[in-house]
Motif scaffolding. Structure first.
Motif: not given
Length: 131
Positions: A24, A28, A58, A61-62, A64-65, A78, A82-83, A86, A108
């Motif tokens: 993770t 980042y 992006q 980020i996806q 991480l989601m 979170l 994140y959304d 994005f 971030l």
């Protein structure tokens, strides 16, 4: 016979031997690297550099989601962050807006620094015999 690339081998070993927390942290750090490159693309009016690196950010980020544990309360917060990031990245890409990238970068950095601190505290606890 091809000689293996030692840098590539090192990178592969780093990823395959990393803990989920370390992975993770790598995500980042990667996102921050790609945002810097995207901002460079905007400054240089290099649309391909900007677009490619925003898309890479992006994708991170996806990831991480997708990897959020939705059973934990903080995950919902979170997910919303994140959304938001994005959507800011999409808008930054469309408008060539480095200020939007700065905003995402700020979030971030905070997430990365918090995550890094959590890893360090966890290691200290293990070293001190706490689980």
């Amino acid at each position: 016979m091809a000689i293996p690339n030692p840098y590539k081998t090192y990178k592969e070993n780093t990823v395959t031997q990393a803990s989920p927390a370390e992975l993770t942290l790598m995500l980042y750090n990667g996102a921050l690297k790609f945002i810097k490159l995207a901002k460079q693309g905007i400054e240089e009016q290099n649309i391909e550099l900007k677009n490619t690196n925003i898309q890479k950010t992006q994708s991170i980020i996806q990831e991480l989601m997708v990897t959020l544990n939705t059973d934990v309360e903080i995950s919902n917060n979170l997910m919303r962050m994140y959304d938001f990031m994005f959507r800011q990245l999409v808008e930054a890409n469309v408008k060539n807006d480095a200020k939007l990238l700065d905003e995402v970068e700020g979030f971030l950095v905070e997430f990365r620094d918090t995550w890094k601190e959590m890893i360090q505290q966890s290691r200290k606890g293990v070293q001190n015999g706490q689980a």
